[in-house]
Write an enzyme that holds these catalytic residues in place. Structure first.
Site, mmCIF file in Angstrom:
data_model
loop_
_atom_site.group_PDB
_atom_site.id
_atom_site.type_symbol
_atom_site.label_atom_id
_atom_site.label_comp_id
_atom_site.label_asym_id
_atom_site.label_seq_id
_atom_site.Cartn_x
_atom_site.Cartn_y
_atom_site.Cartn_z
ATOM 1 N N GLU A 46 24.798 40.422 -0.606
ATOM 2 C CA GLU A 46 24.116 41.317 -1.379
ATOM 3 C C GLU A 46 24.365 42.769 -1.119
ATOM 4 O OE1 GLU A 46 19.822 42.196 -3.303
ATOM 5 O OE2 GLU A 46 20.075 40.940 -1.285
ATOM 6 N N GLU A 57 13.553 34.740 -6.163
ATOM 7 C CA GLU A 57 14.050 35.563 -7.389
ATOM 8 C C GLU A 57 14.912 34.827 -8.419
ATOM 9 O OE1 GLU A 57 15.789 40.194 -7.422
ATOM 10 O OE2 GLU A 57 15.255 39.300 -5.529
#
Length: 905
Positions: free
Chosen positions: A766, A502
């Site tokens: 996260e 990502e």
């Protein structure tokens, strides 16, 4: 008495200020800037301890083409004369027109509050880059590297046919001559891809990933280096190694590469200036030769393979026989704007040795570096010719001690080194990086020693400006986790995470964390760069994207993500007083609010359909997208009104003030019930309404009660995701419930920040449930252990526990109001603002609170000393004439102050 009087008179006659930290365009000694009227900045400090109420009354700036001129008091470019002003940053150069390649030295003299001038500062430098396209005397060049080297070797598997396209790096070189009496040599280097520049056998810089990530179709940056002492009289050689990087390598999820072009390109120019005024240009063209070398594969996500046996000794030195190398290809039709890189470069900032080394399988060594980081490893070994060393990277290990790589998704995160076998070999990759705490090493003949495999942590070289330390080790670890996660994700752009496939510039994450980022580091230049990319990718209709640069993810950011285009410029202005940056981005900010207004209904409510990520990764407490939309519409409108006011656009300010009030009214009518329940009845709903001032006083009191009740019902835990967590602590402080905020801060059970720390986190996760004792690791499709969004709590800690905030943009007026956390007995905080160091140090001991406050010159501070039961405040360090006994709030000038008050157990 006489001696004391003489001492006082002597001190009055001496300058009380010194000037420090000279910067140009928010950088220290920048080379190759694009501004013909660069902005100059400095800080003032007390010339000796014990001085109070110092301020700058005037300044004088000298700018010259020769450093020696300044020491003689000469300024052939600009002598500002004495300017009666307290300004210390953003002072625009107003001298002779500066031309491309101009090298400048400057100094400043400041006068204190009594008019006494300081000594001239030590000279600082800056240089002008290549301002016009015709200043480039170099072509874009490339080389058609073969695809045949795309096989790869994976530890524990061996050589496999690579389904990916992984190409070797390209090597370019050229010999050139330099005459005698060389005055200065300057190298300008850029690439569509990544480039390392070499001259006469050495890299010219330790910078990584030159020239950085942009929307390459619109602009590409170049870097400037002073290479005077790298050039020899007579024969020289210049070389460049070119990698794919963001331009043609794999970016983001989905397994796609070549988002901008299939092959990288490079452009290099060396200007040789002689003492007789001659200038010679050495630039890339078709007479440069190109070939491949030991870097067989290189990609950010997939890794790097290096075969030391293929090293061509002296390839970057004069006289190299480039057998088999071919002429490079001149590439036409490339027309992006080429601009100076406006931020600090990516560099290594820390080296970490192994904490432990285990061998979960024979010959497979797993190194725990004790800290999650972004970077790579440095190998130092003595191997046999052709000995193959495999390296893999991960944030976690499985129960059997092997690497947990499932959450890397499509990122291979594998490096390979093939030994030359001629003695001790040192190697680290140049065109890749990984997010990891653990490294697996295979192919060694014995267990690695502490110096054999060393982790190299990398980040943009943003200066560190803030630090907080407390009596609670858990809070200290949380602070370190936030700082490390920020460093891991500030690699050219503010990314989401550094380990998986990502690493995109997510706008929602950036706006949620930016104020905390400013508390730890000087990120003014860093965001100066990224905000250009964000504006570049604003849609024609005004919407901002999910990520910038916009690749892989979409161009519709949605509420709280798209609003980064307003929140981030405003925050940089608020912290650094950077009105230039605010003015630069104001048109895009205004355009976004107008886009939001136009898409709304006639009642200024959300349209029927719109994209919204919601309160991302909340704890089973989804907030209606409409509430998030309307709240952020109001907030961005308010910030645009404030921005217009700051820039002197009074008509815009009135217009957006009125729009804010209308959106606020629509929010209350549609989403707020008479009993204060905000639609969704979630913590996030109440936080947005309270933090963004969308409720009147009575309704705010009702909503505040609902917020606290919800937290209590969850056993004094939060349930917020990225959107709600951004402001939950600030909202609790605003409603006078720091007691609840402190409970959240010190929780160690799930979900909480302390839960992560208690279970070994060295970075911010996260998601709250990235790992739990009962469920183990979360779904690997989205489970990073290095996302900074939840680390935004540390901004609140700086402001509340540390007590440091600004009351006006740029910290000209400072708020110092530490809140005494009952779980702590002391806290030490400092923040190096754009005006100087602010310090707050408090401790409770033997029934007393001692508070030490440091205020920089040229500022005033509103200091609120916490007391218990109306206790009296005393100070023996206040300047003469200041009476404070019995008061608790003071307006103070610069200096260091000690306050004490009774603090019963």
């Amino acid at each position: 008495m006489i001696s004391a009087t003489l001492l006082l008179l002597t001190s009055i006659m001496q300058p009380t200020l010194v000037s420090t930290d000279l910067r140009c365009e928010n950088l220290t000694h920048p080379l190759g800037i694009d501004q013909q009227k660069p902005r100059l900045s400095w800080k003032v400090a007390a010339s000796q301890a014990g001085l109070h109420n110092l301020s700058q009354s005037a300044y004088r700036i000298l700018v010259a083409t020769d450093r020696a001129h300044l020491s003689e008091g000469k300024a052939d470019l600009w002598d500002s004369g004495r300017i009666a002003s307290a300004d210390t940053f953003g002072v625009e150069y107003a001298g002779k027109a500066l031309k491309s390649g101009e090298h400048c030295w400057w100094t400043v003299q400041t006068s204190d509050q009594g008019g006494t001038p300081s000594e001239w500062t030590k000279a600082a430098e800056f240089s002008i880059g290549l301002l016009e396209p015709e200043d480039w005397h170099a072509d874009w060049i490339g080389f058609q590297t073969p695809d045949g080297a795309s096989d790869t070797w994976i530890p524990e598997i061996g050589t496999i046919k690579n389904p990916l396209v992984l190409r070797p790096a390209t090597y370019f070189r050229k010999d050139f001559a330099a005459s005698s009496k060389l005055k200065r040599a300057t190298a300008y280097v850029t690439a569509l891809g990544l480039v390392d520049l070499h001259i006469n056998g050495k890299r010219v810089s330790d910078d990584l990933f030159t020239p950085g990530w942009t929307d390459y179709d619109k602009r590409v940056y170049y870097r400037t280096y002073d290479v005077t002492y790298s050039i020899n009289e007579g024969q020289n050689a210049v070389g460049a190694i070119l990698g794919d990087g963001w331009y043609s390598g794999y970016v983001g999820y989905g397994g796609h590469r070549a988002h901008y072009g299939d092959r990288p390109r490079v452009r290099v120019q060396i200007d040789l200036e002689y003492s007789d005024g001659r200038v010679e240009h050495v630039g890339t063209s078709s007479d440069w030769h190109a070939g491949t070398g030991p870097v067989l594969q290189q990609d950010f996500l997939m890794g790097e393979t290096y075969d030391a046996r293929l090293e061509a000794a002296g390839w970057d030195k004069p006289g190299f026989k480039a057998a088999g190398w071919q002429a490079s290809e001149k590439v036409n039709g490339l027309n992006p704007a080429v601009e100076a890189y406006p931020a600090q470069p990516v560099r290594a900032y820390q080296h970490l040795k192994a904490k432990t080394v285990t061998e979960p399988r024979p010959g497979v060594f797993v190194i725990d570096f004790g800290q999650n980081l972004a970077g790579f490893v440095h190998l130092k070994l003595q191997g046999k010719p052709g000995q193959h060393i495999g390296l893999r990277f991960a944030e976690r290990v499985n129960a059997d001690g092997t690497l947990y790589v499932a959450n890397l998704r499509g990122a291979r995160a594998t490096d390979n080194y093939i030994c030359k076998g001629t003695g001790v070999e040192d190697w680290e990759p140049r065109f890749t990086f990984h997010g990891f705490q653990y490294a697996e090493v295979i192919g060694l003949s014995e267990k690695p020693g502490p110096d054999d495999v060393v982790a190299v942590a990398i980040s943009n070289a943003t200066p560190e400006v803030g630090h907080i330390e407390t009596s609670d080790p858990m809070i200290n670890r949380l602070s370190a986790n936030a700082w490390w996660t920020q460093k891991m994700n500030f690699i050219d752009i503010p990314t989401d995470c550094p380990q998986r496939d990502e690493r995109l510039g997510w706008t929602g994450d950036a706006q949620a964390y930016i104020r905390t980022a400013c508390s730890f580091s000087d990120v003014q230049a860093f965001f100066t760069k990224w905000l250009v990319a964000l504006d570049d990718d604003q849609r024609a209709d005004g919407q901002f994207p999910m990520v910038a640069p916009t690749k892989v993810a979409g161009d519709d950011g949605g509420p709280a993500w798209a609003d980064a285009g307003v929140i981030c410029p405003w925050t940089i202005y608020h912290v650094y007083g950077d009105k230039h940056l605010l003015a630069q981005h104001y048109p895009a900010m205004r355009k976004f609010v107008e886009f939001t207004r136009k898409r709304c209904t006639a009642d200024l409510l959300p349209p029927e359909k719109f994209h919204c990520f919601g309160d991302w990764v909340n704890v089973n407490s989804p907030t209606p997208p409409q509430v998030i939309f309307e709240a952020y519409f109001a907030y961005s409108t308010h910030l645009v009104a404030e921005s217009a006011r700051a820039l002197g656009y009074e008509e815009d300010a009135r217009r957006y003030d009125e729009l804010f009030e209308k959106v606020k009214a629509a929010f209350n009518k549609e989403y707020v019930a008479a009993d204060g329940v905000v639609a969704g009845n979630t913590q996030c709903s109440y936080v947005l309404a309270l933090a963004f001032d969308l409720l009147d006083t009575k309704m705010a009191e009702k909503a505040a009660a609902h917020l606290v009740a919800d937290i209590e019902s969850r056993g004094w835990h939060l349930s917020t995701g990225f959107v709600g967590t951004r402001d939950i602590m600030q909202a609790l402080s605003k409603i006078g419930r720091n007691d609840v905020a402190f409970r959240l801060l010190h929780n160690t059970t799930y979900p909480s920040w302390g839960f992560e720390v208690e279970h070994g986190a060295t970075s911010i996760w996260e998601r709250w449930d990235a790992w739990t004792p009962d469920k183990g690791l979360q779904d690997p499709d989205m489970n990073s252990f290095a996302h900074y969004a939840y680390g935004a709590v540390m901004g609140w800690v700086f402001q509340q526990v540390g007590g440091i905030d600004t009351l006006e943009p740029g910290f000209g007026k400072i708020r110092i109001a530490p809140q005494i956390d009952p779980h702590l007995t002391w806290a030490k905080t400092h923040f190096d603002s754009v005006r100087g160091r602010i310090g707050v140090d408090w401790k409770i001991s033997q029934g007393k609170l001692e508070l030490t406050v440091e205020i920089p010159p040229n500022t005033t501070a509103e200091v609120a000393v916490p007391t218990r039961d109306g206790g009296e405040v005393r100070s023996d360090s206040a300047p003469i004439g200041l009476s404070i006994h019995g008061a608790t709030k003071y307006s103070l000038g610069s200096g260091k102050y000690l306050f004490t008050t009774e603090w019963p157990e």
